[in-house]
Motif scaffolding. Structure first.
Motif, mmCIF file in Angstrom:
data_model
loop_
_atom_site.group_PDB
_atom_site.id
_atom_site.type_symbol
_atom_site.label_atom_id
_atom_site.label_comp_id
_atom_site.label_asym_id
_atom_site.label_seq_id
_atom_site.Cartn_x
_atom_site.Cartn_y
_atom_site.Cartn_z
ATOM 1 N N ALA A 1 0.736 -1.046 0.086
ATOM 2 C CA ALA A 1 0.085 0.032 0.028
ATOM 3 C C ALA A 1 0.944 1.250 -0.116
ATOM 4 N N ILE A 2 1.835 1.307 0.926
ATOM 5 C CA ILE A 2 2.742 2.377 0.878
ATOM 6 C C ILE A 2 3.295 2.631 -0.381
ATOM 7 N N SER A 3 4.057 1.598 -0.893
ATOM 8 C CA SER A 3 4.644 1.661 -2.176
ATOM 9 C C SER A 3 3.902 2.131 -3.273
ATOM 10 N N LEU A 4 2.508 1.822 -3.482
ATOM 11 C CA LEU A 4 1.578 2.150 -4.455
ATOM 12 C C LEU A 4 1.553 3.667 -4.302
ATOM 13 N N LEU A 5 1.008 4.132 -3.142
ATOM 14 C CA LEU A 5 0.844 5.518 -2.571
ATOM 15 C C LEU A 5 2.074 6.422 -3.155
ATOM 16 N N LYS A 6 3.278 5.968 -2.783
ATOM 17 C CA LYS A 6 4.505 6.687 -2.936
ATOM 18 C C LYS A 6 4.765 6.606 -4.591
#
Length: 191
Positions: free
Chosen positions: A97-102
């Motif tokens: 999730a963090i990777s997608l947002l970043k």
């Protein structure tokens, strides 16, 4: 045309005549960069409704069990969903999730974690605040205003990006950030 676009168009054609969507606030939606959509949760139809009303493709966490079911295990990843193990801290899902947002993608989240029984906004889990603080993304509140009744208008209202500057500067905890997000969703519901 991608599988996601085909399904999005098909679901729109199926649901819009039945629920006659009234969509507000799309002008607030960032055209680029990571976006975390935080919406209330009143029906099992909420994820597809957010998916088809969002101007950009949306990624969702989905319970891992769905990825083991025939047909769904093939289709769900193509619809931008990724698995999360429920009832425990799933570090792989959090990292994804963090990777997608970043990386500038859009992720949809229902901070309440489960559907509201009475239609009222419940308490949000700290995951919303965690993603808001760690994801370096715009946080867009979203209110789905029902009820889901055939041929009754269903309103989907997107709010302005939430300014988290002050919360980030003082390193607020995830619970406090989630509470702010929930206040913005409630404001959209009350509007």
């Amino acid at each position: 045309m991608t599988f996601y676009q085909v399904i999005k168009g098909t679901v729109w054609q199926l649901l819009n005549p039945m629920y006659r969507f009234d969509i507000e606030g799309l002008e607030h939606f960032p055209k680029e960069g990571g976006v975390l959509i935080c919406a209330n949760h009143i029906s099992a139809l909420d994820p597809p409704v957010v998916g088809i009303t969002s101007p950009r493709p949306v990624h969702f966490m989905a319970k891992e069990e769905l990825f083991h079911m025939p047909v769904l295990k093939w289709a769900i990843p193509k619809l931008n969903a990724f698995p999360v193990k429920r009832g425990m801290s799933d570090r792989d899902a959090l990292r994804k999730a963090i990777s997608l947002l970043k990386s500038g993608e859009v992720m949809g989240l229902f901070p309440e974690g489960t559907r509201s029984i009475d239609g009222k906004l419940g308490k949000g889990f700290s995951g919303a605040g965690f993603f808001a603080m760690k994801g370096d993304a715009h946080v867009i509140p979203c209110a789905i205003i029902g009820p889901y009744k055939p041929f009754k208008r269903l309103k989907v209202r997107y709010g302005k990006p939430i300014d988290l500057t002050e919360l980030k500067e003082r390193k607020a905890n995830a619970e406090e950030v989630t509470a702010v997000i929930m206040e913005h969703i409630q404001t959209l519901l009350d509007k």
